[in-house]
Structures are given as C-alpha cells and as structure tokens.
Write a protein that holds these residues in place. Structure first.
Motif, PDB file in Angstrom:
ATOM      1  N   HIS A   1       0.840  -1.191   0.000  1.00 13.68           N
ATOM      2  CA  HIS A   1       0.000   0.000   0.000  1.00 13.68           C
ATOM      3  C   HIS A   1       0.875   1.242   0.000  1.00 13.68           C
ATOM      4  CE1 HIS A   1      -3.274   2.670   0.885  1.00 13.68           C
ATOM      5  NE2 HIS A   1      -2.654   3.085   1.962  1.00 13.68           N
TER       6      HIS A   1
ATOM      7  N   ALA B   1       0.134   5.152   0.273  1.00 11.44           N
ATOM      8  CA  ALA B   1      -0.916   6.149   0.458  1.00 11.44           C
ATOM      9  C   ALA B   1      -0.453   7.568   0.165  1.00 11.44           C
ATOM     10  CB  ALA B   1      -1.444   6.071   1.888  1.00 11.44           C
TER      11      ALA B   1
ATOM     12  N   SER C   1     -11.144   6.297  -1.661  1.00 10.17           N
ATOM     13  CA  SER C   1     -12.152   5.257  -1.561  1.00 10.17           C
ATOM     14  C   SER C   1     -12.095   4.472  -2.862  1.00 10.17           C
ATOM     15  CB  SER C   1     -13.546   5.855  -1.343  1.00 10.17           C
ATOM     16  OG  SER C   1     -14.480   4.826  -1.057  1.00 10.17           O
TER      17      SER C   1
ATOM     18  N   PHE D   1     -10.178   5.244   3.186  1.00  9.95           N
ATOM     19  CA  PHE D   1      -8.813   4.948   3.605  1.00  9.95           C
ATOM     20  C   PHE D   1      -7.962   6.214   3.584  1.00  9.95           C
ATOM     21  CE2 PHE D   1     -10.758   1.690   0.905  1.00  9.95           C
ATOM     22  CZ  PHE D   1     -10.956   0.685   1.830  1.00  9.95           C
TER      23      PHE D   1
ATOM     24  N   THR E   1      -3.994   8.007   5.630  1.00 11.49           N
ATOM     25  CA  THR E   1      -2.951   7.903   6.641  1.00 11.49           C
ATOM     26  C   THR E   1      -3.042   9.136   7.532  1.00 11.49           C
ATOM     27  OG1 THR E   1      -1.545   6.657   5.128  1.00 11.49           O
ATOM     28  CG2 THR E   1      -0.458   7.711   6.999  1.00 11.49           C
TER      29      THR E   1
ATOM     30  N   GLU F   1      -2.396   4.022   9.754  1.00 14.38           N
ATOM     31  CA  GLU F   1      -2.786   3.826   8.363  1.00 14.38           C
ATOM     32  C   GLU F   1      -4.146   3.137   8.282  1.00 14.38           C
ATOM     33  OE1 GLU F   1      -0.689   2.193   4.296  1.00 14.38           O
ATOM     34  OE2 GLU F   1       0.018   1.436   6.214  1.00 14.38           O
ATOM     35  N   LEU F   2      -5.092   3.790   7.619  1.00 13.77           N
ATOM     36  CA  LEU F   2      -6.376   3.174   7.310  1.00 13.77           C
ATOM     37  C   LEU F   2      -6.234   2.670   5.887  1.00 13.77           C
ATOM     38  CD1 LEU F   2      -6.965   5.495   9.503  1.00 13.77           C
ATOM     39  CD2 LEU F   2      -9.326   5.172   8.816  1.00 13.77           C
ATOM     40  N   ARG F   3      -6.336   1.343   5.695  1.00 13.58           N
ATOM     41  CA  ARG F   3      -6.065   0.750   4.387  1.00 13.58           C
ATOM     42  C   ARG F   3      -6.959  -0.459   4.154  1.00 13.58           C
ATOM     43  NH1 ARG F   3      -3.439  -3.801   5.384  1.00 13.58           N
ATOM     44  NH2 ARG F   3      -2.319  -4.044   7.320  1.00 13.58           N
ATOM     45  N   PRO F   4      -7.113  -0.851   2.887  1.00 16.41           N
ATOM     46  CA  PRO F   4      -7.902  -2.054   2.602  1.00 16.41           C
ATOM     47  C   PRO F   4      -7.339  -3.258   3.370  1.00 16.41           C
ATOM     48  CG  PRO F   4      -7.480  -0.839   0.587  1.00 16.41           C
ATOM     49  CD  PRO F   4      -6.629  -0.201   1.667  1.00 16.41           C
TER      50      PRO F   4
ATOM     51  N   HIS G   1     -10.203   1.009   8.720  1.00 19.81           N
ATOM     52  CA  HIS G   1     -10.842   1.746   7.629  1.00 19.81           C
ATOM     53  C   HIS G   1     -12.114   2.427   8.120  1.00 19.81           C
ATOM     54  CE1 HIS G   1     -12.712  -2.245   7.656  1.00 19.81           C
ATOM     55  NE2 HIS G   1     -13.804  -1.638   7.196  1.00 19.81           N
TER      56      HIS G   1
END
Length: 186
Positions: free
Chosen positions: A37, A39, A57, A70, A72, A124-127, A131
């Motif tokens: 990922h 970002a 998104s 998602f 950071t 980190e908000l990630r798949p 999230h």
C-alpha cells in the motif's frame, strides 16, 4: 402422502453470509499479500498536530450497500488524539472499523470508542485493515469522482476532506488497477 421438507430460511441466510465473508476474507488476504500500500498521493491536510495524507475510496457496484474509506493520519504532537466519528452525505452513517484475520477467518468490527492516534505515530487506514465503513450508501461511488467525509477527532476537532474514488481494486489514492501496483516492484 409425503410431507415436503421446507429449508430453514435462517440456516440458508447464515450459510450465504458465511460464504460471502469467506470470499471477502480470501480476496482481502490475497490482495493484501500480493500488493503493498502506498498512500502518498502528494496531497495532505493539516488539523492541529494531525496530518492526513492519501485519502481515497474505491468505486462501487451499482447496488452496493457499503464502501470503504482509507487514508494515513500522522500525529506530530506530544499528546495522543483519537478519531471519534466520521460522517458523509453519501452514506446513511459512517463507522470506524478494523479487520483482522483469526485463523482462516477475516473478522470486521466497529470501533465504538474510536481509533487512537498516538503522539508521534502514524496510523494507516487501508484495505484489509483499519478503515472507514460507509454504510447505507445513497448512490454508487464512481471512479474519478470524490466523496466528502467529515472526520471528528477528540482533541484536534473536525475536518472535511475529499476522498478520491479509484478503481474497485485500488490500493491507494491516485493509483490504477491492482496489476499496476504489482509491476512497481513493491
């Protein structure tokens, strides 16, 4: 005369739910293992000691009821903060979620107390991980457009920012298809 056996509807619904979650977990695990990922879309938003980068998104299918958000978040301050709420006109409500794999089962749950953003750290908000979950989508999310989200932090306050909508399989803001990321050598 033979009596007809009627399937138990509840059992069927549970079975279908389990199959859907298993497929979702397998897809996320494969995608997460195959791709890194990134970002960094080049844009950032500042709110007090917090810096938010790479908000994005994914495009959704026409009747999809949910979508993910998602980004950071870096806390450059000396005090912890917490993401306590999120909202968007595109959804009935937005929840802060985490995903985890326990054995071979992927589990997703809401974080009712919010998401800690520790001092001096990056979250980190990630798949496939932490999230935002857009629930009860009012319309599909279309690739190339943006969806606005308002984030509320316990100490820093509120900020509204656009999430760039990428392809259904995007891993980061400004990135193309999953295959594109695989060829970058991550």
């Amino acid at each position: 005369m033979r009596a007809r056996l009627r399937p138990d509807r509840r059992k069927i619904i549970i079975m279908l739910k389990r199959r859907f979650l298993a497929a979702l977990a397998a897809s996320a695990a494969i995608t997460g293992a195959a791709l890194a990922h990134d970002a960094d879309s080049g844009e950032s938003w500042q709110l007090g000691d917090l810096t938010i980068t790479g908000p994005f998104s994914r495009a959704t299918l026409p009747n999809a009821p949910v979508a993910g958000g998602f980004m950071t978040v870096t806390n450059g301050g000396a005090e912890d903060d917490r993401l306590v709420a999120a909202a968007s006109d595109a959804a009935g409500h937005v929840e802060i979620h985490e995903m985890s794999v326990e054995g071979e089962v992927m589990k997703m749950r809401e974080l009712p107390d919010g998401l800690p953003i520790p001092a001096g750290e990056t979250v980190e908000l990630r798949p496939g991980g932490l999230h935002l979950m857009f629930m009860q989508l009012r319309h599909p999310l279309v690739e190339g457009e943006t969806v606005d989200v308002t984030l509320t932090f316990e100490k820093a306050g509120e900020i509204e920012l656009p999430l760039a909508i990428g392809p259904i399989n995007s891993r980061a803001a400004g990135h193309g298809e999953a295959g594109d990321d695989m060829h970058k050598g991550h």
